[in-house]
Design a protein around this motif. Structure first.
Motif, PDB file in Angstrom:
ATOM      1  N   ASP A  72       0.892  -1.312  -0.007  1.00  0.00           N
ATOM      2  CA  ASP A  72      -0.041   0.029  -0.191  1.00  0.00           C
ATOM      3  C   ASP A  72       0.881   1.272  -0.089  1.00  0.00           C
ATOM      4  OD1 ASP A  72      -1.796   2.021   0.549  1.00  0.00           O
ATOM      5  OD2 ASP A  72      -2.588   1.261   2.230  1.00  0.00           O
ATOM      6  N   SER A  73       0.920   1.967  -1.247  1.00  0.00           N
ATOM      7  CA  SER A  73       1.982   3.096  -1.266  1.00  0.00           C
ATOM      8  C   SER A  73       1.275   4.365  -0.205  1.00  0.00           C
ATOM      9  CB  SER A  73       1.611   3.488  -2.681  1.00  0.00           C
ATOM     10  OG  SER A  73       0.607   4.098  -3.105  1.00  0.00           O
ATOM     11  N   ALA A  74       0.211   4.150   0.432  1.00  0.00           N
ATOM     12  CA  ALA A  74      -0.079   5.084   1.432  1.00  0.00           C
ATOM     13  C   ALA A  74       0.519   4.851   2.647  1.00  0.00           C
ATOM     14  CB  ALA A  74      -1.692   5.161   1.328  1.00  0.00           C
ATOM     15  N   ASP A  75       1.050   3.836   2.802  1.00  0.00           N
ATOM     16  CA  ASP A  75       1.922   3.575   4.208  1.00  0.00           C
ATOM     17  C   ASP A  75       3.355   3.708   3.911  1.00  0.00           C
ATOM     18  OD1 ASP A  75       2.985   2.384   6.498  1.00  0.00           O
ATOM     19  OD2 ASP A  75       2.061   0.371   6.195  1.00  0.00           O
ATOM     20  N   PRO A  76       3.997   4.707   4.454  1.00  0.00           N
ATOM     21  CA  PRO A  76       5.415   5.014   4.214  1.00  0.00           C
ATOM     22  C   PRO A  76       6.263   3.923   5.127  1.00  0.00           C
ATOM     23  CG  PRO A  76       4.393   6.549   5.733  1.00  0.00           C
ATOM     24  CD  PRO A  76       3.404   5.820   5.223  1.00  0.00           C
ATOM     25  N   THR A  77       5.766   3.121   5.981  1.00  0.00           N
ATOM     26  CA  THR A  77       6.395   2.235   6.600  1.00  0.00           C
ATOM     27  C   THR A  77       6.689   0.821   5.723  1.00  0.00           C
ATOM     28  OG1 THR A  77       4.652   1.203   7.892  1.00  0.00           O
ATOM     29  CG2 THR A  77       5.886   3.218   8.758  1.00  0.00           C
ATOM     30  N   PHE A  78       5.771   0.792   4.902  1.00  0.00           N
ATOM     31  CA  PHE A  78       5.669  -0.538   4.150  1.00  0.00           C
ATOM     32  C   PHE A  78       5.238  -1.971   4.877  1.00  0.00           C
ATOM     33  CE2 PHE A  78       8.633   2.277   1.840  1.00  0.00           C
ATOM     34  CZ  PHE A  78       8.232   2.472   0.669  1.00  0.00           C
ATOM     35  N   GLN A  79       4.581  -1.510   5.771  1.00  0.00           N
ATOM     36  CA  GLN A  79       3.747  -2.711   6.354  1.00  0.00           C
ATOM     37  C   GLN A  79       2.535  -3.280   6.168  1.00  0.00           C
ATOM     38  OE1 GLN A  79       5.761  -4.175   9.561  1.00  0.00           O
ATOM     39  NE2 GLN A  79       7.116  -3.261   8.256  1.00  0.00           N
ATOM     40  N   THR A  80       1.903  -2.339   5.238  1.00  0.00           N
ATOM     41  CA  THR A  80       0.665  -2.806   4.765  1.00  0.00           C
ATOM     42  C   THR A  80       0.979  -3.601   3.459  1.00  0.00           C
ATOM     43  OG1 THR A  80      -0.232  -0.836   5.965  1.00  0.00           O
ATOM     44  CG2 THR A  80      -1.573  -1.992   4.295  1.00  0.00           C
ATOM     45  N   VAL A  81       0.645  -4.735   3.425  1.00  0.00           N
ATOM     46  CA  VAL A  81       0.693  -5.599   2.332  1.00  0.00           C
ATOM     47  C   VAL A  81      -0.526  -6.344   1.852  1.00  0.00           C
ATOM     48  CG1 VAL A  81       2.254  -7.493   1.340  1.00  0.00           C
ATOM     49  CG2 VAL A  81       3.383  -6.368   3.250  1.00  0.00           C
ATOM     50  N   PHE A  82      -0.646  -6.568   0.669  1.00  0.00           N
ATOM     51  CA  PHE A  82      -1.833  -7.089   0.084  1.00  0.00           C
ATOM     52  C   PHE A  82      -1.537  -8.224  -0.833  1.00  0.00           C
ATOM     53  CE2 PHE A  82      -3.707  -2.997   1.075  1.00  0.00           C
ATOM     54  CZ  PHE A  82      -4.923  -3.394   1.124  1.00  0.00           C
TER      55      PHE A  82
END
Length: 594
Positions: A72-82
């Motif tokens: 999810d590019s809206a999450d700058p931590t790159f913890q949101t994954v689909f």
């Protein structure tokens, strides 16, 4: 991993099952996620190690068939994954249920299903892009293969609802109904997406390459006549697959497959507004130029990546190395082929659009490496890690190509302790306490030793159904194995320490005027549970029984095809009655019963 697989120049030639998609952390080269064909989502936090450690993340869900992944590019931590589910197995696209999207907000530790009211259920997700509440997916097929279930679907509320964007003739959104093989995002413009639509004419639309500048809400056709000339053959659809890659300067590459083979590579330097054809990557074998799909498997085995620093460079992967001029069937001169391949390993190239026609492509394997190295055959996806190494997935797992812009690099295995192999048949040897298994893509393999998670290859290719006689002797066992279509059928004797004693290739000679065996791609076999010298073979045309461990066979059920791919369809012998046979079969023409 399985050792001694179908790779070249790689330490121990490690392979596992097919990995369809890979997601590289933009800032940390040690973090990779993979989506296995039928093994779920995995993550490593030490990808730069010699042997990465992998953690399985989605075993609790009803499907392990993964088709696409995205941050999810809206999450700058790159913890949101689909992760999107889809069936992409080389074994007839067999796989788990298509349950839609999985989402994690903690780097893969926990996941939830985004069901969207069932809109995505049953759909084969081939591409995925996520930006906060905006989610776009591409679908190339579905349980119910019709226009309402394929194409591009979009959510603007985080997945609570989805709307089909590709619908009808495209009047509403600019995108007609049809099959969408891929969906990619422009790293230079977060709102820009690319896809392709085929079969659109059946809904009075136009097949072609399409671009969206508002994250999938509206689209416009950007392909030109030269691109679209490949789409049809005598008025009928000719496309097997289309994949895209977008670079850092809005340079776009499109790879187009017709009838299973790469037919065109096009480059755009202006985000798809205009296109220029590149040469096709080939090598000359026996006087004939052969492309990246000697096996004709481009419908599923095609990868493409744009170089992150050079806007003219692109990388493509196909299925396997050619042994000789397979287009004409000329006599086999044998390996090595023209670039030094000694096996049916990976077929990948680096292209440079700035070079003149005739000199645009260079092998990315074998002679294009320092150590004549190559990953497994049947490429699926390529990306770059944060250090600039090329990461490639294929039917043998996941591999890294160092220094991809030159011939100084090599291929390395990243399989580590990944366990994603598609075993479709296993047997247990109770004499030496060893498991043997036949698997899709990476052959038949067996444990190195008792209780060891590491296996070693017995025979490469697509593994056949194994069987074991561990009743005839207390200190020796006989193992039967093959690869696809019962080819190279072997009988091997091992002692109780798992040491090979002898090996033979039984002739399977048919007695008493019976029809010849017509093997199936996956041919079920079983050893009699009471008399170990007896063997039963479930062919495509009949059932065959051997009383001498496969040297000769007798046809017993003409016209009956034994079921395959659906578990164990054979029972042969029970306590007190070695002659009992139970078979799950389909009656074919000229069937006889008795």
């Amino acid at each position: 991993p399985i050792l001694f697989g179908q790779t070249e120049g790689i330490t121990d030639n490690e392979v596992v099952g097919a990995v369809h998609t890979v997601l590289a952390h933009p800032d940390d080269p040690d973090v990779l996620y993979i989506g296995a064909v039928n093994g779920g989502v995995w993550k490593t936090g030490n990808a730069t190690a010699d042997s990465p450690d992998w953690t399985q993340l989605t075993d609790e869900f009803s499907s392990l068939a993964i088709g696409a992944m995205a941050f999810d590019s809206a999450d700058p931590t790159f913890q949101t994954v689909f992760a999107g589910t889809g069936r992409f197995s080389s074994l007839g696209r067999f796989g788990g249920d298509r349950i839609g999207l999985l989402k994690s907000t903690d780097g893969g530790t926990s996941w939830t299903i985004i069901d969207a009211g069932g809109v995505l259920a049953g759909k084969n997700i081939s591409g995925l892009a996520v930006d906060g509440n905006n989610i776009v997916v591409s679908v190339n097929t579905a349980d119910a293969f019709d226009f309402p279930n394929i194409g591009i679907f979009r959510s603007s509320d985080g997945g609570a609802t989805f709307t089909q964007i590709s619908d009808g003739d495209g009047t509403a959104t600019g995108l007609p109904g049809g099959v969408a093989h891929d969906l990619v995002r422009d790293p230079d413009n977060a709102s820009r997406l690319f896809t392709s639509i085929i079969f659109a004419e059946d809904e009075s639309g136009t097949s072609g390459l399409y671009r969206s500048n508002d994250f999938g809400a509206n689209w416009s056709k950007v392909s030109d006549a030269a691109v679209e000339a490949l789409f049809f053959d005598n008025g009928n659809n000719a496309i097997s697959n289309i994949e895209f890659a977008v670079g850092q300067s809005s340079n776009v590459f499109a790879a187009i497959v017709r009838f299973g083979r790469l037919a065109g590579v096009f480059r755009s330097g202006d985000a798809g507004s205009t296109w220029t054809a590149m040469d096709l990557p080939t090598t000359v074998e026996d006087g004939v130029a052969i492309g990246i799909h000697p096996g004709g498997q481009g419908s599923i085995h095609l990868s493409i990546a744009a170089d992150p620093t050079d806007a003219d460079i692109v990388y493509v992967g196909g299925d396997r190395q050619p042994l000789f001029n397979e287009l004409t069937g000329n006599p086999v001169p044998g390996f090595p082929n023209s670039i030094g391949a000694e096996n049916f390993s990976g077929r990948l190239f680096r292209g440079d659009a700035s070079q003149p026609s005739g000199s645009q492509w260079t092998p990315l394997t074998h002679s294009g490496t320092t150590g004549n190295s190559s990953p497994h055959a049947d490429s699926r996806e390529m990306t770059f890690d944060a250090d600039g190494a090329l990461i490639q997935t294929d039917d043998g797992g996941i591999y890294r190509r160092t220094l991809p812009r030159s011939s100084s690099g090599d291929w390395q295995s990243l399989n580590g302790d990944l366990q994603s192999t598609e075993y479709h048949g296993i047997a247990y040897d109770a004499v030496s306490n060893i498991v043997i298994g036949g698997s899709q893509d990476v052959g038949t393999s067996q444990q190195v030793q008792m209780d060891d998670p590491i296996f070693e290859t017995l025979i490469q290719g697509d593994g056949g159904d194994p069987a074991v006689d561990d009743n005839s002797s207390s200190d020796q066992s006989t193992r039967f194995f093959s690869f696809q279509f019962l080819n190279n059928f072997r009988r091997a004797v091992f002692d109780d320490t798992n040491t090979l004693q002898s090996i033979a290739c039984p002739f399977l000679s048919v007695l008493s005027g019976g029809d010849n065996i017509q093997p199936q791609f996956y041919t079920p076999i079983i050893v009699n549970s009471e008399q170990g010298n007896r063997l039963l073979i479930g062919a495509g045309n009949s059932l065959y029984e051997s009383l001498d461990q496969g040297d000769t066979v007798t046809e017993t059920a003409p016209g009956w095809r034994t079921n395959a791919f659906v578990g164990d369809p054979l029972v042969y012998g029970v306590r007190g009655n070695p002659d009992l046979i139970v078979v799950a079969a389909t009656e074919e023409i000229n069937a006889q019963t008795g």
